[in-house]
Design a protein around this motif. Sequence first.
Motif, short mmCIF file in Angstrom:
data_model
loop_
_atom_site.label_atom_id
_atom_site.label_comp_id
_atom_site.label_asym_id
_atom_site.label_seq_id
_atom_site.Cartn_x
_atom_site.Cartn_y
_atom_site.Cartn_z
N TYR A 1 19.26 75.55 10.36
CA TYR A 1 18.33 74.95 10.35
C TYR A 1 17.43 74.78 9.01
N GLY A 2 17.54 73.70 8.40
CA GLY A 2 16.86 73.63 7.01
C GLY A 2 17.55 74.55 5.90
N ALA A 3 18.87 74.74 5.96
CA ALA A 3 19.55 75.50 4.97
C ALA A 3 19.91 74.28 4.09
N PRO A 4 20.20 74.82 2.73
CA PRO A 4 20.61 74.05 1.81
C PRO A 4 22.06 73.73 2.10
N PRO A 5 22.46 72.43 1.97
CA PRO A 5 23.85 71.87 2.32
C PRO A 5 24.91 72.57 1.28
N LEU A 6 25.97 73.02 2.22
CA LEU A 6 27.10 73.49 1.45
C LEU A 6 28.28 72.37 1.29
N ARG A 7 29.03 72.37 0.29
CA ARG A 7 30.16 71.53 0.03
C ARG A 7 31.30 72.12 0.26
N VAL A 8 31.95 71.59 1.15
CA VAL A 8 33.43 72.36 1.40
C VAL A 8 34.53 71.28 0.69
N ILE A 9 35.25 71.91 -0.10
CA ILE A 9 36.54 71.27 -0.67
C ILE A 9 37.63 71.65 -0.27
N ALA A 10 38.81 70.82 0.21
CA ALA A 10 39.89 71.20 0.80
C ALA A 10 41.19 70.26 0.49
N SER A 11 42.18 70.73 0.50
CA SER A 11 43.45 69.95 0.45
C SER A 11 43.42 68.72 1.80
N GLU A 12 43.99 67.72 1.58
CA GLU A 12 44.19 66.85 2.42
C GLU A 12 45.33 67.17 3.47
N GLU A 13 45.91 68.33 3.11
CA GLU A 13 46.78 69.03 3.98
C GLU A 13 46.34 70.39 4.66
N GLY B 1 53.10 68.58 -1.06
CA GLY B 1 51.67 68.96 -0.39
C GLY B 1 50.94 70.22 -0.99
N ALA B 2 51.00 70.17 -2.33
CA ALA B 2 50.33 71.33 -2.89
C ALA B 2 49.03 70.54 -3.57
N MET B 3 47.68 70.91 -3.48
CA MET B 3 46.64 70.48 -3.79
C MET B 3 46.65 70.29 -5.53
N ARG B 4 46.05 69.06 -5.64
CA ARG B 4 46.23 68.77 -7.15
C ARG B 4 45.00 69.29 -7.90
N ALA B 5 44.96 70.33 -8.69
CA ALA B 5 43.80 70.79 -9.40
C ALA B 5 43.11 69.97 -9.97
N ASP B 6 43.70 69.01 -10.70
CA ASP B 6 43.17 67.87 -11.57
C ASP B 6 42.24 66.80 -10.80
N LYS B 7 42.32 67.02 -9.45
CA LYS B 7 41.44 66.11 -8.78
C LYS B 7 40.08 66.59 -8.29
N GLY C 1 55.88 74.44 3.13
CA GLY C 1 55.84 75.59 2.32
C GLY C 1 55.36 75.92 0.98
N ALA C 2 54.78 74.73 0.36
CA ALA C 2 53.98 74.30 -0.75
C ALA C 2 52.90 75.34 -0.93
N ILE C 3 52.73 75.99 -2.08
CA ILE C 3 51.54 76.64 -2.58
C ILE C 3 50.76 76.12 -3.54
N ASP C 4 49.28 76.07 -3.13
CA ASP C 4 48.24 75.26 -4.16
C ASP C 4 48.50 76.11 -5.34
N PRO C 5 47.93 75.58 -6.53
CA PRO C 5 48.01 76.07 -7.80
C PRO C 5 46.59 76.94 -7.94
N ILE C 6 46.77 78.03 -7.21
CA ILE C 6 45.47 78.59 -6.69
C ILE C 6 44.96 79.45 -7.98
N GLY C 7 45.60 79.65 -8.92
CA GLY C 7 44.91 80.34 -10.06
C GLY C 7 44.04 79.25 -11.07
N ARG C 8 44.79 78.19 -11.12
CA ARG C 8 43.94 77.42 -11.92
C ARG C 8 42.73 76.93 -11.21
N ILE C 9 42.90 76.73 -9.94
CA ILE C 9 41.71 76.27 -9.09
C ILE C 9 40.36 77.48 -9.13
N ALA C 10 41.06 78.83 -9.17
CA ALA C 10 40.17 79.87 -8.82
C ALA C 10 39.46 79.85 -10.48
#
Length: 459
Positions: A171-183, A211-217, A237-246
Amino acid sequence: MNSHADQTIAGLKLGAQLAEAYLQQIHQRHVAPKPSALTELAALDCELPEQPTRPSDTLSLLDRAGSPATVATTGGRFFGLVVGGALPATVGSRVLNAAWDQLATTQDCSPVALQLERTAARWLLDLLRLPAHASVGYVTGTTMGNFTCLAAARHRQLQKLGWDVEQHGLYGAPPLRVIASEEIHVTVTKVLSLLGLGKQNVLSIETDSNGAMRADKLPELGPDCIVLTQAGNVNSGAIDPIGRIAERAHAADAWVHVDGAFGLWARVNPELNAMTRGIELADSWVTDAHKWLNTPYDCGVAICRHSSAIHAAMSTVAPYFTSDSHVAPKDMVPELSRSARAMDVWAALHSLGREGLGDLIQRCCRHAQMAAHSLRSMGFDIVNDVVLNQVVVSHPTDHHQLAKIAEIVQRSGEAWFGVTHWKQRDAFRLSFSSWATTDEDLERLLNAIQLAARQLGLK
């Protein structure tokens, strides 16, 4: 035989005898139960006895009415839901664990439970090549693993914005943005709801053809952001490009979480290293031991780089933090009372060793490639890039028949797999996850699919 110990031993012996008989016929029986077996379940829907029942009678009823109605997931011909069969050492550890009946809460409650947790944690972090200082908590599965890690993420990111969520709530907290793959997996959206972050507040990011997240998006990120990534798309079974995203997220002080229910185990296989590069840069990770590690069910792992954030979100005592070695298990996961789950992880890893675990992962991936090749030769379409243990199968002329194929194969008892919808096409999905699956099991699966296709007139 009067003592409590003698009575328990008698129950243990009978249970072991019934389990042995069950396992001896697991490779010959139908994977799905026969319809006649389902009618016997009515015997379990009895009135509560007024008087005590002999343990032997209780166990015999369970076996007589229940065993035939099980799905043979512990055998080698179950290819659905990324479910592995329990390894021999973990079946034994689960029985021993029940006899010990340990409460894995504090050092005083069970020194052995804590030792197993710490050793298994050290082994896991080494095998998965994650930070050696990370916290490791044992939960029921990745749903609660995601809950644990994302509670820590919520704490830390709101703390950066000047808000103490544990004390003041949302209650009253600053909003957080959650970003996730469409999958994003449905269990992750469930966790977002439980944490008060909301299912509809997620910014969905476009994925590539597998089905892997596009880091450029990714949008512009900041300390108000939690980025949810996947290691192992549940279909492809796809793995997101987690290194680039991180790398991008950390430059903006955002949190990166990895839902690695089964795909995180790819880290143990050198041949799959390129796919998993950079995963170690994330802030938190979850995986299921009851998937690709093949422990019995209710065994998941929550791993977090920021142990203090986990402790602050989960602690049942004053929120201070010294070091991992001084934090009780009850203060690193949601449950106060729980079993010694790490015992199964320890038993699986100790029995397999580094080489055996790598071989298990490699064998499952090989079976997936073999299945894809054979199904293409039968005229099916393989609609995913088979990068791990998942094969998504459709048909070029009549993809609406795929559910019927699954139904026919299940009814035959030869194998079990489920249906899915992938990239606007109906399909069925094969998951190769079990240590018990042999080349012969794979051949039986493929023959059953081919027979079903012929029955439906598919060419």
